[in-house]
Motif scaffolding. Structure first.
Motif, PDB file in Angstrom:
ATOM      1  N   LEU A 197       0.833  -1.201   0.000  1.00  0.00           N
ATOM      2  CA  LEU A 197       0.000   0.000   0.000  1.00  0.00           C
ATOM      3  C   LEU A 197       0.869   1.252   0.000  1.00  0.00           C
ATOM      4  O   LEU A 197       0.578   2.225  -0.709  1.00  0.00           O
ATOM      5  CB  LEU A 197      -0.924  -0.009   1.221  1.00  0.00           C
ATOM      6  N   ILE A 201       0.781   4.139  -3.016  1.00  0.00           N
ATOM      7  CA  ILE A 201       0.544   5.564  -2.777  1.00  0.00           C
ATOM      8  C   ILE A 201       1.710   6.385  -3.303  1.00  0.00           C
ATOM      9  O   ILE A 201       1.534   7.395  -3.993  1.00  0.00           O
ATOM     10  CB  ILE A 201       0.329   5.826  -1.274  1.00  0.00           C
ATOM     11  N   LEU A 258      -3.601   7.035   7.618  1.00  0.00           N
ATOM     12  CA  LEU A 258      -4.421   5.944   7.103  1.00  0.00           C
ATOM     13  C   LEU A 258      -5.076   5.147   8.216  1.00  0.00           C
ATOM     14  O   LEU A 258      -6.235   4.723   8.098  1.00  0.00           O
ATOM     15  CB  LEU A 258      -3.568   5.030   6.216  1.00  0.00           C
ATOM     16  N   GLU A 270     -10.387   1.498   0.153  1.00  0.00           N
ATOM     17  CA  GLU A 270     -10.720   2.390  -0.957  1.00  0.00           C
ATOM     18  C   GLU A 270     -11.197   3.759  -0.459  1.00  0.00           C
ATOM     19  O   GLU A 270     -10.758   4.807  -0.952  1.00  0.00           O
ATOM     20  CB  GLU A 270     -11.800   1.769  -1.843  1.00  0.00           C
ATOM     21  N   LEU A 273      -8.267   5.688   0.965  1.00  0.00           N
ATOM     22  CA  LEU A 273      -7.467   6.287  -0.107  1.00  0.00           C
ATOM     23  C   LEU A 273      -8.190   7.480  -0.717  1.00  0.00           C
ATOM     24  O   LEU A 273      -7.560   8.483  -1.079  1.00  0.00           O
ATOM     25  CB  LEU A 273      -7.187   5.244  -1.187  1.00  0.00           C
ATOM     26  N   TYR A 276      -7.487  10.256   1.514  1.00  0.00           N
ATOM     27  CA  TYR A 276      -6.093  10.704   1.358  1.00  0.00           C
ATOM     28  C   TYR A 276      -5.962  11.662   0.184  1.00  0.00           C
ATOM     29  O   TYR A 276      -5.249  12.662   0.244  1.00  0.00           O
ATOM     30  CB  TYR A 276      -5.196   9.484   1.148  1.00  0.00           C
ATOM     31  N   ASN A 277      -6.689  11.363  -0.894  1.00  0.00           N
ATOM     32  CA  ASN A 277      -6.578  12.186  -2.089  1.00  0.00           C
ATOM     33  C   ASN A 277      -7.594  13.312  -2.149  1.00  0.00           C
ATOM     34  O   ASN A 277      -7.268  14.447  -2.516  1.00  0.00           O
ATOM     35  CB  ASN A 277      -6.738  11.303  -3.338  1.00  0.00           C
ATOM     36  N   THR A 308     -10.015  11.764  -7.784  1.00  0.00           N
ATOM     37  CA  THR A 308     -10.087  10.696  -6.786  1.00  0.00           C
ATOM     38  C   THR A 308     -10.568   9.394  -7.411  1.00  0.00           C
ATOM     39  O   THR A 308     -10.096   8.307  -7.052  1.00  0.00           O
ATOM     40  CB  THR A 308     -11.014  11.110  -5.638  1.00  0.00           C
ATOM     41  N   TYR A 311      -7.525   8.092  -8.829  1.00  0.00           N
ATOM     42  CA  TYR A 311      -6.468   7.843  -7.849  1.00  0.00           C
ATOM     43  C   TYR A 311      -6.616   6.485  -7.173  1.00  0.00           C
ATOM     44  O   TYR A 311      -5.647   5.710  -7.076  1.00  0.00           O
ATOM     45  CB  TYR A 311      -6.500   8.965  -6.802  1.00  0.00           C
ATOM     46  N   VAL A 312      -7.810   6.182  -6.689  1.00  0.00           N
ATOM     47  CA  VAL A 312      -8.005   4.963  -5.888  1.00  0.00           C
ATOM     48  C   VAL A 312      -7.636   3.708  -6.661  1.00  0.00           C
ATOM     49  O   VAL A 312      -6.821   2.899  -6.193  1.00  0.00           O
ATOM     50  CB  VAL A 312      -9.444   4.900  -5.351  1.00  0.00           C
ATOM     51  N   VAL A 315      -3.761   3.417  -7.291  1.00  0.00           N
ATOM     52  CA  VAL A 315      -2.975   3.013  -6.124  1.00  0.00           C
ATOM     53  C   VAL A 315      -3.113   1.518  -5.884  1.00  0.00           C
ATOM     54  O   VAL A 315      -2.128   0.808  -5.643  1.00  0.00           O
ATOM     55  CB  VAL A 315      -3.407   3.811  -4.874  1.00  0.00           C
TER      56      VAL A 315
END
Length: 515
Positions: A197, A201, A258, A270, A273, A276-277, A308, A311-312, A315
Motif C-alpha cells: 500500500l 501511494i 491511514l 478504498e 485512499l 487521502y486524495n 479521486t 487515484y483509488v 494506487v
C-alpha cells in the motif's frame, strides 16, 4: 558477481580435516611455529579481501577478487593440513563464518533477480477471482494485504495503464522506493499496514521523487499538504527544513493518517485512499450519508471528483503489481540499496558527486538517490568537507574510488564550476580604419586619423542587498554563496544561534557579505 562456490570449498576443507583426524601436533621448532603463523595471516588476509570485495562490488572487481581470495584460502587450507603446528579447525571456522555471511543462489541478497519485494509467505494463497466487486485488501486480523484481490474493471484498467504508457513511471517508482525502503517501510509495518500500500501511494503521488511538489502546495514523496502535515508532526523542524520531504517522517505520518481514516471508515481501504486524495471530510460525509456502502457503489463513487476516481484504482493497481510482478512479466530494476554513509573528504555538491560517481550499476546514475536520501541539501549547494551523507555501499565504493582524487573528480569540478557567462567574449566598440569610414566621417585618406575616444567602462553591478531563501536552502549555504560573515548576517536578520532557523520565501538582508 558470480555465485560464490563456498559450499564446495568447505567440503574440500572437511575432506582435508578427515584426512588429518589425528590430534594436531605441537610445532617441533620455531620454524614450524613461524610457518603456522604465516598461514593463519594469509587466511585472515584472504578473508578480508573476500569480504571487502563483496561490500564494494566495484566494476573492476567483477568477481575476480573474490575468486582469487577463495583460491588463496584453498591453498592455505591445503598447506595447513601438511604443516606441523597449524590449527586446521581454526581455518575451517573461517569458512563457516563466510558461509553464514554470504548469500547463496540469491537467498537474502537484495539484488537477486529472483527475490520478491516482500515475503509472500505471510500472504494468503489462492487464485485471483474474476469478480467485479471491490477488493478486500486487508485481512480480518491484522490490516495486512492478502493475495486474494478481487479485481474490478477500474483496477484492471489501472493495471493496464501501469503496464503500458505508465510503465516507465512504475519502474522509476520502484527504483526510487528501493533506495528509501529501509527508511519508509518500518513505519507501515509498525502500524500494521501492508508495504505494498505504501508503494502504491508513493508511485501515484510522486513516483518516489522526494522534492516534487504540486500546485496546491503538497510536497514530499507522499505529498502532504502543510496543514495535514502539521497534524502528524511534519513541517519546519527549526532549522528551515520541511520534514514533509523526509522519507521516514512522511511515511510515519502517512501510516498514522491511514490508520485514523480506516478507524472512521470501517477499514475500507478504498474510502481511506479517497480521503487521502480527495479530503477526509468528504470521505467521512459520503460514508455516513450512504450507510457505509462500498466506494464502488455508484452512489458513493459519483460523489468524488474525477481525480479521486482515478487515484483509488491506480494506487490499488500499483500495490497489486508490487506484490505479483512475475505474473505480469515485470522485471524490477536491480538496485543495490544496502545503506552506507559517505563522509565528504572535500567540499562537493550533489551535482558534482553525480558526475564523478558515474552510473555503474544504475541506468540513470545516482543523483535521484542522493537527493532522496539527503533531502536537506539542494543539488547545487556546496556541502563542506566532513559532511556525512546517506548513501549505499555501491555509492560509497564509487565515491572512494572516483570522487576523492583523480581525473574524474577534476572533470566533475570543472563541469560544475562552468558558467555560461564566462563563455561570452566582451570587447570594446569597433573602430573603422578603411577609406569609406573615414570619408563618411568627413576626412581624407591622407589625413591623420583622429584618436578614438576612450571607452567608458561599464558600471559594476551593485552587490545584491537581499536574498530570498529558496526551498531546501540553509543559512550555511547562503553564507558560502555570498561570502558572508555568519555573525553579521545573523544579527542583521535577528537569527538566533545555534539553529539560525530560516524558511523558504524569507527575505534576508545580506549584511556582512562581500558579494
Amino acid at each position: 558477481m558470480p555465485v560464490r562456490p563456498l559450499p564446495a570449498l568447505a567440503a574440500f576443507a572437511i575432506v582435508l580435516l578427515a584426512a588429518t583426524s589425528a590430534p594436531v601436533a605441537q610445532a617441533q621448532s620455531k620454524r614450524d611455529l613461524a610457518a603456522a603463523v604465516t598461514l593463519q595471516q594469509r587466511m585472515d588476509a584472504a578473508e578480508k579481501r573476500y569480504r571487502d570485495a563483496l561490500l564494494a562490488e566495484d566494476e573492476e572487481t567483477d568477481g575476480a577478487i573474490p575468486a582469487a581470495a577463495l583460491t588463496e584460502m584453498q591453498a592455505v587450507v591445503a598447506a595447513c593440513a601438511k604443516q606441523k603446528g597449524c590449527e586446521l579447525p581454526k581455518m575451517l571456522a573461517t569458512y563457516e563464518r563466510l558461509l553464514k555471511a554470504t548469500p547463496q543462489d540469491g537467498d537474502g541478497d537484495p539484488d537477486s533477480e529472483d527475490e520478491d519485494p516482500i515475503d509472500e509467505g505471510d500472504l494468503a494463497t489462492g487464485n485471483v477471482p474474476g469478480s467485479a466487486d471491490a477488493a478486500a485488501l486487508l485481512s480480518d486480523e491484522g490490516q495486512r494485504f492478502v493475495r486474494m484481490v478481487q479485481f474490478n474493471p477500474a483496477v484492471q484498467a489501472g493495471i493496464r495503464r501501469w503496464l503500458t504508457d505508465m510503465r516507465p513511471s512504475l519502474m522509476d517508482s520502484y527504483e526510487n522506493y528501493r533506495y528509501m525502503q529501509h527508511l519508509m517501510s518500518p513505519a507501515f509495518k509498525r502500524h500494521g499496514l501492508p508495504e505494498a500500500l505504501l508503494f502504491g501511494i508513493m508511485a501515484k503521488e510522486s513516483n518516489g521523487k522526494v522534492h516534487v511538489g504540486s500546485r496546491a502546495g503538497a510536497v514530499g514523496p507522499l505529498q502532504f499538504m502543510p496543514a495535514t502535515g502539521r497534524r502528524f508532526g511534519l513541517g519546519n523542524d527549526g532549522t528551515g527544513f520541511d520534514t514533509r520531504y523526509d522519507a521516514a517522517a512522511s511515511a510515519d505520518a502517512a501510516a498514522q493518517y491511514l490508520v485514523e481514516r480506516m478507524a472512521q471508515l470501517n477499514n475500507s481501504i478504498e474510502l481511506s485512499l479517497a480521503g487521502y486524495n480527495g479530503g477526509e471530510g468528504r470521505a467521512l460525509r459520503v460514508y455516513r450519508d450512504t450507510g457505509g456502502r462500498s466506494f464502488w457503489d455508484v452512489g458513493v463513487y459519483n460523489q468524488f471528483p474525477a481525480e479521486t476516481k482515478d487515484y483509488v484504482p491506480m494506487v490499488v493497481a500499483a500495490a497489486w503489481l508490487f506484490l505479483h510482478p512475475k505474473e505480469y512479466g515485470i522485471r524490477w530494476p536491480k538496485v543495490n540499496s544496502r545503506p552506507a554513509m559517505v563522509r565528504l573528504q572535500q567540499p562537493a555538491s550533489i551535482y558534482e558527486l553525480t558526475i564523478c560517481l558515474g552510473n555503474y550499476g544504475s541506468r540513470d546514475g545516482y543523483m535521484r538517490a542522493l537527493r532522496n536520501l539527503n533531502p536537506r541539501w539542494s543539488a547545487d549547494s556546496t556541502m563542506p568537507a566532513g559532511t556525512t551523507l546517506n548513501a549505499t555501499t555501491r555509492i560509497a565504493s564509487l565515491y572512494n574510488r572516483y570522487c576523492t582524487r583523480g581525473q574524474r573528480l577534476q572533470l566533475a569540478e570543472e563541469l560544475v564550476a562552468s558558467n555560461v557567462q564566462s563563455a561570452l567574449v566582451r570587447i570594446g566598440p569597433m573602430t573603422s580604419t578603411g577609406d569609406e569610414s573615414m570619408a563618411a566621417a568627413g576626412t581624407s585618406a591622407d589625413a591623420p586619423a583622429q584618436a578614438a575616444a576612450p571607452v567608458k567602462p561599464k558600471p559594476q553591478l551593485a552587490k545584491p542587498r537581499t536574498h530570498t531563501v529558496k526551498r531546501g536552502e540553509t543559512l550555511s549555504a547562503i553564507v558560502r554563496k555570498f561570502d558572508c560573515d555568519l555573525g553579521d548576517l545573523a544579527r542583521a536578520n535577528k537569527l538566533k544561534a545555534p539553529k539560525y532557523a530560516i524558511k523558504p520565501g524569507q527575505s534576508l538582508t545580506l549584511q556582512g557579505c562581500k558579494g
